[in-house]
Scaffold this motif. Structure first.
Motif, PDB file in Angstrom:
ATOM      1  N   HIS A  75      -9.118   7.470 -10.121  1.00  0.00           N
ATOM      2  CA  HIS A  75      -9.712   6.156  -9.812  1.00  0.00           C
ATOM      3  C   HIS A  75      -9.831   5.257 -11.053  1.00  0.00           C
ATOM      4  O   HIS A  75     -10.542   4.264 -11.030  1.00  0.00           O
ATOM      5  CB  HIS A  75     -11.062   6.279  -9.104  1.00  0.00           C
TER       6      HIS A  75
ATOM      7  N   TRP B  11      -5.954   1.228  -8.605  1.00  0.00           N
ATOM      8  CA  TRP B  11      -6.657   2.383  -9.180  1.00  0.00           C
ATOM      9  C   TRP B  11      -5.742   3.602  -9.154  1.00  0.00           C
ATOM     10  O   TRP B  11      -5.043   3.832  -8.161  1.00  0.00           O
ATOM     11  CB  TRP B  11      -7.927   2.713  -8.380  1.00  0.00           C
ATOM     12  N   ASP B  12      -5.811   4.421 -10.193  1.00  0.00           N
ATOM     13  CA  ASP B  12      -5.114   5.699 -10.157  1.00  0.00           C
ATOM     14  C   ASP B  12      -5.654   6.483  -8.956  1.00  0.00           C
ATOM     15  O   ASP B  12      -6.868   6.605  -8.783  1.00  0.00           O
ATOM     16  CB  ASP B  12      -5.343   6.470 -11.468  1.00  0.00           C
ATOM     17  N   SER B  13      -4.741   7.006  -8.127  1.00  0.00           N
ATOM     18  CA  SER B  13      -5.163   7.650  -6.869  1.00  0.00           C
ATOM     19  C   SER B  13      -6.056   8.857  -7.104  1.00  0.00           C
ATOM     20  O   SER B  13      -6.951   9.131  -6.292  1.00  0.00           O
ATOM     21  CB  SER B  13      -3.946   8.086  -6.055  1.00  0.00           C
ATOM     22  N   LYS B  14      -5.809   9.592  -8.192  1.00  0.00           N
ATOM     23  CA  LYS B  14      -6.588  10.815  -8.434  1.00  0.00           C
ATOM     24  C   LYS B  14      -7.873  10.525  -9.194  1.00  0.00           C
ATOM     25  O   LYS B  14      -8.951  10.922  -8.774  1.00  0.00           O
ATOM     26  CB  LYS B  14      -5.741  11.814  -9.229  1.00  0.00           C
TER      27      LYS B  14
ATOM     28  N   GLY C   6       1.377   6.907  -7.012  1.00  0.00           N
ATOM     29  CA  GLY C   6       0.098   7.514  -7.363  1.00  0.00           C
ATOM     30  C   GLY C   6      -0.979   6.489  -7.635  1.00  0.00           C
ATOM     31  O   GLY C   6      -1.886   6.715  -8.434  1.00  0.00           O
TER      32      GLY C   6
ATOM     33  N   TRP D 158       2.715   1.463  -3.492  1.00  0.00           N
ATOM     34  CA  TRP D 158       1.845   1.905  -4.591  1.00  0.00           C
ATOM     35  C   TRP D 158       1.403   3.357  -4.401  1.00  0.00           C
ATOM     36  O   TRP D 158       1.262   4.101  -5.373  1.00  0.00           O
ATOM     37  CB  TRP D 158       0.634   0.981  -4.735  1.00  0.00           C
ATOM     38  N   ALA D 159       1.208   3.768  -3.149  1.00  0.00           N
ATOM     39  CA  ALA D 159       0.826   5.169  -2.905  1.00  0.00           C
ATOM     40  C   ALA D 159       1.884   6.105  -3.478  1.00  0.00           C
ATOM     41  O   ALA D 159       1.560   7.138  -4.071  1.00  0.00           O
ATOM     42  CB  ALA D 159       0.639   5.409  -1.410  1.00  0.00           C
TER      43      ALA D 159
ATOM     44  N   THR E 259      -3.703   3.536  -5.852  1.00  0.00           N
ATOM     45  CA  THR E 259      -4.386   3.034  -4.661  1.00  0.00           C
ATOM     46  C   THR E 259      -4.519   1.520  -4.756  1.00  0.00           C
ATOM     47  O   THR E 259      -5.037   1.002  -5.756  1.00  0.00           O
ATOM     48  CB  THR E 259      -5.788   3.669  -4.558  1.00  0.00           C
TER      49      THR E 259
ATOM     50  N   ARG F 236       0.829  -1.200   0.000  1.00  0.00           N
ATOM     51  CA  ARG F 236       0.000   0.000   0.000  1.00  0.00           C
ATOM     52  C   ARG F 236       0.868   1.255   0.000  1.00  0.00           C
ATOM     53  O   ARG F 236       0.637   2.186  -0.763  1.00  0.00           O
ATOM     54  CB  ARG F 236      -0.902   0.000   1.229  1.00  0.00           C
TER      55      ARG F 236
END
Ligand code: UDP
Length: 239
Positions: free
Chosen positions: A207, A202-205, A170, A166-167, A172, A163
């Motif tokens: 999704h 998922w792309d953090s921004k 960027g 990956w954070a 999730t 986690r």
């Protein structure tokens, strides 16, 4: 290291014997399946990405003190691994509701949990990998109580490691599936693979889904999503 006869062909990988009885070679294919093999297809370049991504993540996990089956990358699609007998449990960790969890409990995809969850499925294609709890796993002699405790501890720790990593890319980490195996001396180690086939990413921004759900749900851009997630990993890994 000599590659000898093929021992097994799975949905996404082939496994070969080597001249060392304790070591095997895994060869990643571009074949993709979903819904217990009902949906079949090809994701061009997936084998190379899954091999390289899984190896990088396994090395990171090993460094953090959790034993894995990883030994050495041999080629773009081939990796040398320790021979294990697989514990026939799919171990699923979730940080956010999605997929079968959302369906089973009627929870919208994207709901963030207060703390991560764990669940097990009995790895059995004929039965459709039914959900089971630790008591069922023990009753079925799939694993001992001590092994289940180790598996749970490792799985939650792996979640923290992945986690955080990956954070930084960027991305999730929504959920993922792990498999564990036993070495010949009984040591439990992380086995199988960690890739966009086995994780929801998922792309953090935005999704945007950067994983196998693009294939499962016919969302298009499957190859591009695999290339994008690998690109993000490599860029961050080399920082
Ligand atoms: N998963 C997997 N193999 C399986 C089932 C699930 O790798 O046979 C992964 C899947 O990619 C997701 C997580 O485990 O990251 C949770 O999947 P879920 O139970 O929601 O099942 P699905 O919706 O994929 O059927």
């Amino acid at each position: 290291m000599e590659k000898l006869q093929q021992l097994y062909e799975g949905k996404a990988k082939k496994v070969f014997a080597t001249d060392d009885p304790e070591l095997l070679i895994v060869d990643y294919k571009d074949d993709a399946t979903a819904f217990n093999g009902l949906k079949k297809g090809t994701i061009v370049g997936k084998g190379v990405i899954n091999n390289q991504m899984s190896n990088r993540l396994m090395q990171r996990i090993e460094k953090a003190g959790i034993p894995t089956h990883y030994v050495r990358e041999l080629s773009q699609r081939e990796t040398l691994v320790k021979r294990v007998s697989i514990v026939p449990l799919e171990v699923i960790i979730r940080n956010i509701a999605a997929g079968s969890f959302s369906k089973r409990y009627g929870v919208e995809e994207g709901v963030v949990f207060d703390s991560p969850t764990i669940e097990f499925s009995y790895k059995n294609d004929a039965l459709g990998d039914p959900l089971c709890n630790a008591y069922h796993a023990m009753a079925l002699h799939l694993a001992t109580e001590a092994e289940i405790e180790t598996i749970k501890r490792y799985a939650f720790r792996i979640n923290e490691i992945l986690r955080e990593f990956w954070a930084g890319c960027g991305v999730t980490l929504v959920d993922f599936k792990l498999e564990f195996g036993r070495l010949s001396d009984g040591t439990v180690v992380l086995a199988d693979e960690i890739s966009p086939d086995t994780c929801r990413l998922w792309d953090s921004k935005t999704h945007e889904k950067l994983d196998k759900d693009r294939f499962r749900r016919d969302l298009g851009g499957v190859e591009d999503a695999y290339a994008e997630i690998m690109h993000r990993l490599v860029a961050h890994d080399e920082l």
